[in-house]
Design an enzyme around this catalytic site. Sequence first.
Site, PDB file in Angstrom:
ATOM      1  N   TYR A 104      16.868  -1.695  13.908  1.00 36.48           N
ATOM      2  CA  TYR A 104      16.481  -2.017  12.392  1.00 36.48           C
ATOM      3  C   TYR A 104      17.535  -2.954  11.995  1.00 36.48           C
ATOM      4  O   TYR A 104      17.381  -3.845  11.016  1.00 36.48           O
ATOM      5  CB  TYR A 104      16.367  -0.703  11.760  1.00 36.48           C
ATOM      6  CG  TYR A 104      15.966  -0.600  10.423  1.00 36.48           C
ATOM      7  CD1 TYR A 104      14.601  -1.186  10.182  1.00 36.48           C
ATOM      8  CD2 TYR A 104      17.038  -0.337   9.398  1.00 36.48           C
ATOM      9  CE1 TYR A 104      14.384  -0.802   8.515  1.00 36.48           C
ATOM     10  CE2 TYR A 104      16.653  -0.347   8.007  1.00 36.48           C
ATOM     11  CZ  TYR A 104      15.231  -0.605   7.609  1.00 36.48           C
ATOM     12  OH  TYR A 104      14.961  -0.578   6.536  1.00 36.48           O
TER      13      TYR A 104
ATOM     14  N   SER B 174      15.274  -6.248   2.033  1.00 32.86           N
ATOM     15  CA  SER B 174      15.988  -5.908   3.071  1.00 32.86           C
ATOM     16  C   SER B 174      16.647  -4.645   3.072  1.00 32.86           C
ATOM     17  O   SER B 174      15.868  -3.579   2.782  1.00 32.86           O
ATOM     18  CB  SER B 174      17.176  -7.011   3.336  1.00 32.86           C
ATOM     19  OG  SER B 174      18.145  -6.678   4.486  1.00 32.86           O
TER      20      SER B 174
ATOM     21  N   SER C 236       0.827  -1.260  -0.014  1.00 33.82           N
ATOM     22  CA  SER C 236       0.038   0.038  -0.098  1.00 33.82           C
ATOM     23  C   SER C 236       0.814   1.287   0.057  1.00 33.82           C
ATOM     24  O   SER C 236       0.281   2.271   0.012  1.00 33.82           O
ATOM     25  CB  SER C 236      -0.881   0.011   1.198  1.00 33.82           C
ATOM     26  OG  SER C 236       0.043   0.128   2.469  1.00 33.82           O
TER      27      SER C 236
ATOM     28  N   LYS D  30      17.093  -6.660   9.967  1.00 34.83           N
ATOM     29  CA  LYS D  30      17.602  -6.826   8.623  1.00 34.83           C
ATOM     30  C   LYS D  30      18.804  -7.816   8.465  1.00 34.83           C
ATOM     31  O   LYS D  30      18.834  -8.565   7.321  1.00 34.83           O
ATOM     32  CB  LYS D  30      17.838  -5.440   7.740  1.00 34.83           C
ATOM     33  CG  LYS D  30      16.766  -4.533   7.809  1.00 34.83           C
ATOM     34  CD  LYS D  30      15.453  -5.225   6.964  1.00 34.83           C
ATOM     35  CE  LYS D  30      14.555  -4.134   6.636  1.00 34.83           C
ATOM     36  NZ  LYS D  30      13.300  -4.767   5.682  1.00 34.83           N
TER      37      LYS D  30
HETATM   38  N1  LIG Z   1      12.633   3.888   2.504  1.00 38.02           N
HETATM   39  C1  LIG Z   1      13.983   3.559   2.804  1.00 38.02           C
HETATM   40  O1  LIG Z   1      14.942   4.360   2.824  1.00 38.02           O
HETATM   41  C2  LIG Z   1      14.429   2.136   2.883  1.00 38.02           C
HETATM   42  C3  LIG Z   1      15.741   1.626   2.732  1.00 38.02           C
HETATM   43  C4  LIG Z   1      16.121   0.392   2.708  1.00 38.02           C
HETATM   44  C5  LIG Z   1      15.176  -0.481   3.064  1.00 38.02           C
HETATM   45  N2  LIG Z   1      13.828  -0.288   2.957  1.00 38.02           N
HETATM   46  C6  LIG Z   1      12.869  -1.232   3.205  1.00 38.02           C
HETATM   47  O2  LIG Z   1      12.140  -1.272   2.086  1.00 38.02           O
HETATM   48  C7  LIG Z   1      10.863  -1.690   2.582  1.00 38.02           C
HETATM   49  C8  LIG Z   1       9.365  -0.855   2.151  1.00 38.02           C
HETATM   50  O3  LIG Z   1       9.889   0.296   2.836  1.00 38.02           O
HETATM   51  P1  LIG Z   1       9.226   1.745   2.577  1.00 38.02           P
HETATM   52  O4  LIG Z   1      10.127   2.680   2.762  1.00 38.02           O
HETATM   53  O5  LIG Z   1       8.549   1.636   1.289  1.00 38.02           O
HETATM   54  O6  LIG Z   1       8.112   1.883   3.491  1.00 38.02           O
HETATM   55  P2  LIG Z   1       6.507   2.603   3.885  1.00 38.02           P
HETATM   56  O7  LIG Z   1       6.373   3.578   2.708  1.00 38.02           O
HETATM   57  O8  LIG Z   1       6.608   3.121   5.125  1.00 38.02           O
HETATM   58  O9  LIG Z   1       5.691   1.206   3.638  1.00 38.02           O
HETATM   59  C9  LIG Z   1       5.558   0.170   4.814  1.00 38.02           C
HETATM   60  C10 LIG Z   1       4.551  -0.810   4.171  1.00 38.02           C
HETATM   61  O10 LIG Z   1       4.428  -1.802   5.135  1.00 38.02           O
HETATM   62  C11 LIG Z   1       3.202  -2.025   5.689  1.00 38.02           C
HETATM   63  N3  LIG Z   1       3.577  -2.331   7.161  1.00 38.02           N
HETATM   64  C12 LIG Z   1       4.153  -1.917   7.993  1.00 38.02           C
HETATM   65  N4  LIG Z   1       4.074  -2.685   9.249  1.00 38.02           N
HETATM   66  C13 LIG Z   1       3.034  -3.882   8.858  1.00 38.02           C
HETATM   67  C14 LIG Z   1       2.687  -4.846   9.497  1.00 38.02           C
HETATM   68  N5  LIG Z   1       2.640  -5.139  10.824  1.00 38.02           N
HETATM   69  N6  LIG Z   1       1.634  -5.607   8.908  1.00 38.02           N
HETATM   70  C15 LIG Z   1       1.204  -5.634   7.450  1.00 38.02           C
HETATM   71  N7  LIG Z   1       1.898  -4.632   6.756  1.00 38.02           N
HETATM   72  C16 LIG Z   1       3.028  -3.609   7.250  1.00 38.02           C
HETATM   73  C17 LIG Z   1       2.680  -0.633   5.954  1.00 38.02           C
HETATM   74  O11 LIG Z   1       1.152  -0.617   5.698  1.00 38.02           O
HETATM   75  P3  LIG Z   1       0.399  -0.419   7.005  1.00 38.02           P
HETATM   76  O12 LIG Z   1       0.926   0.603   8.005  1.00 38.02           O
HETATM   77  O13 LIG Z   1      -1.097  -0.024   6.562  1.00 38.02           O
HETATM   78  O14 LIG Z   1       0.400  -1.907   7.595  1.00 38.02           O
HETATM   79  C18 LIG Z   1       3.129  -0.027   4.312  1.00 38.02           C
HETATM   80  O15 LIG Z   1       2.395  -0.745   3.282  1.00 38.02           O
HETATM   81  C19 LIG Z   1      10.957  -1.972   4.138  1.00 38.02           C
HETATM   82  O16 LIG Z   1      11.056  -3.375   4.490  1.00 38.02           O
HETATM   83  C20 LIG Z   1      11.926  -1.189   4.436  1.00 38.02           C
HETATM   84  O17 LIG Z   1      12.691  -1.657   5.607  1.00 38.02           O
HETATM   85  C21 LIG Z   1      13.488   1.006   3.209  1.00 38.02           C
END
Ligand SMILES: NC(=O)c1ccc[n+]([C@@H]2O[C@H](COP(=O)([O-])OP(=O)(O)OC[C@H]3O[C@@H](n4cnc5c(N)ncnc54)[C@H](OP(=O)(O)O)[C@@H]3O)[C@@H](O)[C@H]2O)c1
Length: 274
Positions: free
Chosen positions: A156, A142, A13, A160
């Site tokens: 975190y 990750s 989402s 990871k």
């Molecule tokens: N953004 C960065 O800089 C970055 C860098 C490296 C890796 N990552 C990784 O990339 C992935 C996506 O990150 P993003 O930045 O796209 O994050 P985001 O925009 O905050 O999206 C997180 C998603 O995870 C869902 N979520 C969180 N807790 C949940 C739960 N308990 N059950 C079901 N769904 C859950 C949220 O929906 P709901 O809250 O509605 O559940 C949302 O859809 C993550 O694994 C993150 O660790 C991110």
Amino acid sequence: MFRGKTAIITGGSSGLGKELAKRLIGKGADLALVARDRDKLESAIEEIAPANSLDRRIETYSCDVRDAASVEQAAKAICDRQGPPDILINSAGILREGYFETVPTDTFEEVMDTNFYGSLYWIQSVLPHFKAKGDGCIVNISSMSGILGVFGYAAYCASKHALNGLTSSLRLELAPQNIRLHLVCPPEFGSPMVDELNTYRTKENRVLAQTLPVMTVEKVADDTIRGMERGTYLIVPGTYTRMFERLNRFLPSLTRMVSDRVIRQNYKGVSGRG
Ligand SMILES: NC(=O)c1ccc[n+]([C@@H]2O[C@H](COP(=O)([O-])OP(=O)(O)OC[C@H]3O[C@@H](n4cnc5c(N)ncnc54)[C@H](OP(=O)(O)O)[C@@H]3O)[C@@H](O)[C@H]2O)c1
């Protein structure tokens, strides 16, 4: 490669999960988007719709990935409504940052439950279907924080690193059954997760994390899809990040030296006095 396949995307989402959804549906996959908040899931469908030029099916499932029973229930609903899945992308994740002394044990548990156990439960749920077909693809999102230690990311990074270990073992164990694993390790990229982080993060964390260029979510999604298409196991989005990851692999003492220097120059500490 994706046409006619059913892909489950946890965290579908928002952020990277939603961006991957747009690309997969554009390439002819049916989607099962998983997250907790139903309204966010509904808005995601509207945002993804313009990419659905092949008129594929998209369904949403509200599920808390920290809860094994909730995952089991959502996995069953997906099979009943859309048939057995072909691809699982574990993108659901949370980030909590802070000086180690200030981070309660509950936070470690919350982060591990979401980022590690959430992915584990989904893998356990889809595996019988992949084995029955003799085919399947698991993509674990990750982070570079799964490879390196990062100031302020004790919880975190632990989650990871655990995910990286799980993925590495499963790659070996499941390859003979034609089940492919991909481990995606992006640096920081723009998303709601980082918007929230920017409201409270420590200076040391910001300076260190941003020694690697901050990417766009679109570029991270493009590189992830390309890596899946090429069959790359370790997908490190971004040229500069890839170079850094290689340097760290062969000369970890050098990347540690760089991190130590950045922290020495920017250290404030819990008391704010350095
Ligand atoms: N953004 C960065 O800089 C970055 C860098 C490296 C890796 N990552 C990784 O990339 C992935 C996506 O990150 P993003 O930045 O796209 O994050 P985001 O925009 O905050 O999206 C997180 C998603 O995870 C869902 N979520 C969180 N807790 C949940 C739960 N308990 N059950 C079901 N769904 C859950 C949220 O929906 P709901 O809250 O509605 O559940 C949302 O859809 C993550 O694994 C993150 O660790 C991110």
